[in-house]
Design an enzyme around this catalytic site. Structure first.
Site, PDB file in Angstrom:
ATOM      1  CD  GLU A   1       5.518  16.856 -21.873  1.00 30.63           C
ATOM      2  OE1 GLU A   1       4.700  17.854 -21.606  1.00 30.63           O
ATOM      3  OE2 GLU A   1       5.078  15.464 -22.118  1.00 30.63           O
TER       4      GLU A   1
ATOM      5  NE  ARG B   1      -3.864  -2.301   2.206  1.00 30.42           N
ATOM      6  CZ  ARG B   1      -3.899  -3.102   3.271  1.00 30.42           C
ATOM      7  NH1 ARG B   1      -2.947  -2.976   3.769  1.00 30.42           N
ATOM      8  NH2 ARG B   1      -4.689  -4.203   2.879  1.00 30.42           N
TER       9      ARG B   1
ATOM     10  CE  LYS C   1      -1.460  14.209 -14.176  1.00 27.02           C
ATOM     11  NZ  LYS C   1      -2.055  14.466 -15.475  1.00 27.02           N
TER      12      LYS C   1
ATOM     13  CG  ASN D   1      -3.509  17.200 -19.306  1.00 26.15           C
ATOM     14  OD1 ASN D   1      -2.465  16.367 -18.912  1.00 26.15           O
ATOM     15  ND2 ASN D   1      -4.237  17.236 -18.223  1.00 26.15           N
TER      16      ASN D   1
ATOM     17  CD  GLU E   1      -5.096  16.355 -14.947  1.00 26.64           C
ATOM     18  OE1 GLU E   1      -3.873  15.682 -14.736  1.00 26.64           O
ATOM     19  OE2 GLU E   1      -5.811  15.958 -15.805  1.00 26.64           O
TER      20      GLU E   1
ATOM     21  CG  HIS F   1       4.397  11.271 -24.123  1.00 23.02           C
ATOM     22  ND1 HIS F   1       3.022  11.116 -23.709  1.00 23.02           N
ATOM     23  CD2 HIS F   1       4.813  12.369 -23.204  1.00 23.02           C
ATOM     24  CE1 HIS F   1       2.598  12.022 -23.004  1.00 23.02           C
ATOM     25  NE2 HIS F   1       3.558  12.757 -22.910  1.00 23.02           N
TER      26      HIS F   1
ATOM     27  CG  HIS G   1      -0.348  15.899 -22.662  1.00 24.76           C
ATOM     28  ND1 HIS G   1       0.250  17.341 -23.084  1.00 24.76           N
ATOM     29  CD2 HIS G   1       0.416  15.246 -22.316  1.00 24.76           C
ATOM     30  CE1 HIS G   1       1.659  17.239 -22.609  1.00 24.76           C
ATOM     31  NE2 HIS G   1       1.862  15.911 -22.186  1.00 24.76           N
TER      32      HIS G   1
ATOM     33  CE  LYS H   1       3.932  17.752 -13.370  1.00 21.57           C
ATOM     34  NZ  LYS H   1       4.148  16.654 -14.231  1.00 21.57           N
TER      35      LYS H   1
ATOM     36  CG  HIS I   1      -2.173  11.026 -24.342  1.00 18.54           C
ATOM     37  ND1 HIS I   1      -2.502  11.414 -22.995  1.00 18.54           N
ATOM     38  CD2 HIS I   1      -0.634  10.998 -24.110  1.00 18.54           C
ATOM     39  CE1 HIS I   1      -1.623  11.566 -22.131  1.00 18.54           C
ATOM     40  NE2 HIS I   1      -0.681  11.293 -22.574  1.00 18.54           N
TER      41      HIS I   1
ATOM     42  NE  ARG J   1      -0.680  16.979 -11.765  1.00 11.98           N
ATOM     43  CZ  ARG J   1       0.247  15.966 -11.649  1.00 11.98           C
ATOM     44  NH1 ARG J   1      -0.248  16.005 -10.017  1.00 11.98           N
ATOM     45  NH2 ARG J   1       1.119  15.513 -12.074  1.00 11.98           N
TER      46      ARG J   1
HETATM   47  P1  NAD Z   1      11.173   6.840 -22.305  1.00 11.30           P
HETATM   48  O1  NAD Z   1      11.300   6.542 -20.644  1.00 11.30           O
HETATM   49  O2  NAD Z   1      10.834   5.765 -23.258  1.00 11.30           O
HETATM   50  O3  NAD Z   1      12.954   7.251 -22.481  1.00 11.30           O
HETATM   51  C1  NAD Z   1      13.078   7.411 -23.942  1.00 11.30           C
HETATM   52  C2  NAD Z   1      14.326   6.743 -24.300  1.00 11.30           C
HETATM   53  O4  NAD Z   1      15.551   6.979 -23.882  1.00 11.30           O
HETATM   54  C3  NAD Z   1      14.189   5.111 -24.035  1.00 11.30           C
HETATM   55  O5  NAD Z   1      14.737   4.503 -25.051  1.00 11.30           O
HETATM   56  C4  NAD Z   1      15.213   5.188 -22.884  1.00 11.30           C
HETATM   57  O6  NAD Z   1      15.727   3.735 -22.617  1.00 11.30           O
HETATM   58  C5  NAD Z   1      16.417   6.064 -23.338  1.00 11.30           C
HETATM   59  N1  NAD Z   1      16.957   6.792 -22.396  1.00 11.30           N
HETATM   60  C6  NAD Z   1      16.698   7.051 -20.946  1.00 11.30           C
HETATM   61  N2  NAD Z   1      17.738   7.818 -20.306  1.00 11.30           N
HETATM   62  C7  NAD Z   1      18.623   7.838 -21.224  1.00 11.30           C
HETATM   63  C8  NAD Z   1      19.835   8.582 -21.274  1.00 11.30           C
HETATM   64  N3  NAD Z   1      20.271   9.235 -20.234  1.00 11.30           N
HETATM   65  N4  NAD Z   1      20.658   8.241 -22.340  1.00 11.30           N
HETATM   66  C9  NAD Z   1      20.472   7.667 -23.587  1.00 11.30           C
HETATM   67  N5  NAD Z   1      19.220   7.254 -23.553  1.00 11.30           N
HETATM   68  C10 NAD Z   1      18.627   7.238 -22.696  1.00 11.30           C
HETATM   69  O7  NAD Z   1      10.359   8.125 -22.705  1.00 11.30           O
HETATM   70  P2  NAD Z   1      10.269   9.390 -22.087  1.00 11.30           P
HETATM   71  O8  NAD Z   1      10.130  10.452 -23.246  1.00 11.30           O
HETATM   72  O9  NAD Z   1      11.444   9.555 -20.983  1.00 11.30           O
HETATM   73  O10 NAD Z   1       9.228   9.453 -21.348  1.00 11.30           O
HETATM   74  C11 NAD Z   1       7.834   9.202 -21.711  1.00 11.30           C
HETATM   75  C12 NAD Z   1       6.853   8.569 -20.863  1.00 11.30           C
HETATM   76  O11 NAD Z   1       6.415   9.352 -19.968  1.00 11.30           O
HETATM   77  C13 NAD Z   1       5.367   7.936 -21.415  1.00 11.30           C
HETATM   78  O12 NAD Z   1       4.844   7.044 -21.158  1.00 11.30           O
HETATM   79  C14 NAD Z   1       4.481   9.125 -21.280  1.00 11.30           C
HETATM   80  O13 NAD Z   1       3.172   8.943 -21.130  1.00 11.30           O
HETATM   81  C15 NAD Z   1       5.169   9.684 -19.478  1.00 11.30           C
HETATM   82  N6  NAD Z   1       4.963  11.014 -18.996  1.00 11.30           N
HETATM   83  C16 NAD Z   1       4.267  10.820 -17.880  1.00 11.30           C
HETATM   84  C17 NAD Z   1       4.378  12.347 -17.147  1.00 11.30           C
HETATM   85  C18 NAD Z   1       3.961  12.103 -15.635  1.00 11.30           C
HETATM   86  O14 NAD Z   1       3.556  13.132 -15.240  1.00 11.30           O
HETATM   87  N7  NAD Z   1       3.981  11.006 -14.871  1.00 11.30           N
HETATM   88  C19 NAD Z   1       4.412  13.305 -17.976  1.00 11.30           C
HETATM   89  C20 NAD Z   1       4.846  13.062 -19.130  1.00 11.30           C
HETATM   90  C21 NAD Z   1       4.942  12.098 -19.767  1.00 11.30           C
HETATM   91  N1  GLY Z   2       2.185  15.875 -17.267  1.00 15.59           N
HETATM   92  C1  GLY Z   2       0.996  16.295 -16.593  1.00 15.59           C
HETATM   93  C2  GLY Z   2       0.908  16.432 -15.375  1.00 15.59           C
HETATM   94  O1  GLY Z   2       1.655  15.947 -14.690  1.00 15.59           O
HETATM   95  O2  GLY Z   2      -0.085  16.716 -15.001  1.00 15.59           O
END
Ligand code: NAD
Ligand code: GLY
Length: 351
Positions: free
Chosen positions: A178, A114, A136, A235, A227, A252, A238, A217, A242, A231
Site C-alpha cells: 500500500e 444507526r 471505508k 485504488n 469516491e 489483500h 486494486h 490520504k 481484488h 479518491r
Molecule cells: P488482516 O487484518 O487479516 O491482518 C493480517 C494478519 O496479521 C492477520 O493474521 C492478523 O491476525 C495479523 N496481525 C494483526 N496485527 C498483528 C500484529 N501486530 N502482530 C502480528 N500479527 C498481527 O489483514 P490486513 O492486511 O491488515 O488488512 C487487509 C484487509 O483490509 C482486507 O480485508 C482489505 O480489503 C482491507 N482494506 C481496507 C481498506 C479500507 O480503506 N477500509 C484499505 C485497504 C485494505
Molecule cells: N483504500 C482505498 C480508500 O480508502 O479509498
C-alpha cells in the site's frame, strides 16, 4: 506524537501517530461511556496483557483471524454481542487489529443504533498506512470484496508503530504494497522509497512513511470522501488486485502488489503510463514482492481473475473494466478497457 486532522461533512476526526499515542490518548477515550472492543484471535493472543491493561472489564469480541471471516455472519455475531452487552447510542467501539478487524468493526459501529462512536487502533502496517483512515467499512459477500459497507468515519485513529514489532515479514510486505501505491501517486513518497527497499524493517523509517501516507490520504478523503473523483486514485492496482485476491488465496496486500505489477505493465503497453517512469515503479513493486517471497502466482487462474474483475465495484454499467493507474511521476489516471480487451491485456501482462 504526530497529529493529523481529517475533516469530512460528518465528522472532524483526528489521527495520531507515535509510540506514545496509546498512553496519551486511550485513557481519555475510554472514560465516561460503555466501551466495546473488536479484535482478532492472533492479536488477542499476542497482546492479552495489553488488553488487560487498557480494556480490563470491557466486553471483547474476538473474531477468528483471516479475510474469510470478514462476512455477514461475523458481523451479525458482533452486533448480537453488542446488543447483549447493552451498548447505548453514547457507547464507543474500539477496533484493534488489521484491516479485517477495522473494516468489520467499523461497519458494526456504523450500524449499531444507526451509528456509535468508533476508534480505530490499527496493528498491521497495511491498516496503519491505509485501511484505518478514511472511513471505508465493509464485509465481503457472494465472492465479491467489500460489497456491503458504509462510509463511516472513526472519531480517532491511534497509530502505534510498536505493534509492527510482532508482525511477520509477509505482513510487512503487504503494508509496503500500500505504501508503493502512495508512491505511485505522490512524488515525495516515491523519492523516499526508491532504492531504499532494505529499510522497510527500520521502525523510524516506517513511522515517517506511515505519517506521510496518512497525510496524503487525509487530503484526498477530505476532498472526496465518497469516491466520486479523486479518491479513486487510492485504488491503484486494486481492480486486478481484488480479482487476484479472490482467486489465488493470496492476502489483500500481496494481491494489490500483483495488481500494480500487471496494471502498470498494461498501462505502459497501451501508452497510458510513461515508459521510463513506469519501469522505475515496476522495479519498486518487484523488489517489494521480494521482501517475503510468496509461492509463484498460479497463472492458470489469470482468465478467472479477469472474470472476477467484472464484478469490481469501480466498474460502471458500460461493460468496461476501470483501473486507476500511474501515468507519470505523481500523476494518475483512470484506464478503462472493454472486458475482452482487458482480459487479453491482462494475460499478456501476467506472462
Ligand atoms: P488482516 O487484518 O487479516 O491482518 C493480517 C494478519 O496479521 C492477520 O493474521 C492478523 O491476525 C495479523 N496481525 C494483526 N496485527 C498483528 C500484529 N501486530 N502482530 C502480528 N500479527 C498481527 O489483514 P490486513 O492486511 O491488515 O488488512 C487487509 C484487509 O483490509 C482486507 O480485508 C482489505 O480489503 C482491507 N482494506 C481496507 C481498506 C479500507 O480503506 N477500509 C484499505 C485497504 C485494505
Ligand atoms: N483504500 C482505498 C480508500 O480508502 O479509498
Amino acid at each position: 506524537m504526530e497529529s493529523i486532522t481529517l475533516k469530512t461533512p460528518s465528522l472532524e476526526g483526528r489521527i495520531y501517530v507515535g509510540t506514545d499515542v496509546i498512553e496519551n490518548r486511550l485513557p481519555a477515550l475510554t472514560q465516561g461511556q460503555k466501551n466495546f472492543v473488536v479484535t482478532d484471535s492472533n492479536v488477542y493472543a499476542l497482546y492479552s496483557q495489553w488488553f488487560k491493561k487498557w480494556f480490563d472489564g470491557v466486553e471483547i469480541f474476538v473474531l477468528p483471524a483471516g479475510e474469510e471471516n470478514k462476512t455477514f455472519p461475523s458481523l451479525y455475531a458482533i452486533l448480537e454481542k453488542m446488543t447483549g452487552a447493552g451498548l447505548h447510542r453514547t457507547s464507543r467501539l474500539f477496533a484493534v487489529g488489521g484491516g479485517v478487524v477495522g473494516d468489520i468493526g467499523g461497519l458494526a459501529a456504523a450500524l449499531y443504533m444507526r451509528g456509535i462512536s468508533c476508534v480505530q487502533i490499527p496493528t498491521t502496517l497495511l491498516a496503519q498506512v491505509d485501511s484505518s483512515v478514511g472511513g471505508k467499512t465493509a464485509v465481503d459477500l457472494g465472492g465479491v470484496k467489500n460489497v456491503v459497507g458504509a462510509f463511516y468515519q472513526p472519531c480517532e485513529v491511534l497509530v502505534d508503530p510498536t505493534f509492527l514489532q510482532t508482525l511477520p515479514a509477509r505482513e510487512i510486505k503487504c503494508g509496503v504494497g500500500e505504501i508503493v501505491k502512495y508512491a505511485a501517486l505522490n512524488s515525495e513518497i516515491f523519492d523516499l522509497i526508491e532504492g531504499k527497499e532494505d529499510k522497510f524493517i527500520n521502525l523510524s523509517f516506517l513511522t515517517k512513511l506511515i505519517t506521510d501516507c496518512i497525510c496524503h490520504k487525509a487530503k484526498v478523503v477530505e476532498a472526496d470522501e465518497k469516491e466520486g473523483g479523486e479518491r479513486r486514485s487510492l485504488n491503484v492496482g486494486h481492480t486486478t488486485g481484488h480479482a487476484v485476491e479472490l482467486t489465488s488465496g493470496l492476502s489483500h496486500g500481496e494481491s494489490v502488489l500483483y495488481g500494480m505489477l500487471f496494471e502498470t505493465r498494461m498501462a505502459i503497453e497501451a501508452g497510458v503510463c510513461e515508459k521510463e517512469y513506469g519501469e522505475r515503479l515496476l522495479a519498486i513493486v518487484e523488489k517489494t514482492i521480494q521482501i517475503a517471497p510468496n509461492a509463484p502466482l498460479d497463472l492458470s487462474h489469470i482468465e478467472a481473475d479477469a472474470e472476477k474483475a467484472r464484478s469490481d465495484k469501480k466498474n460502471a454499467d458500460d461493460g468496461k473494466i476501470k483501473m486507476s493507474v500511474a501515468k507519470a511521476k505523481g500523476k494518475w489516471t483512470v484506464f478503462s478497457l472493454p472486458f475482452e480487451e482487458y482480459k487479453a491485456a491482462l494475460v499478456k501482462a501476467a506472462y
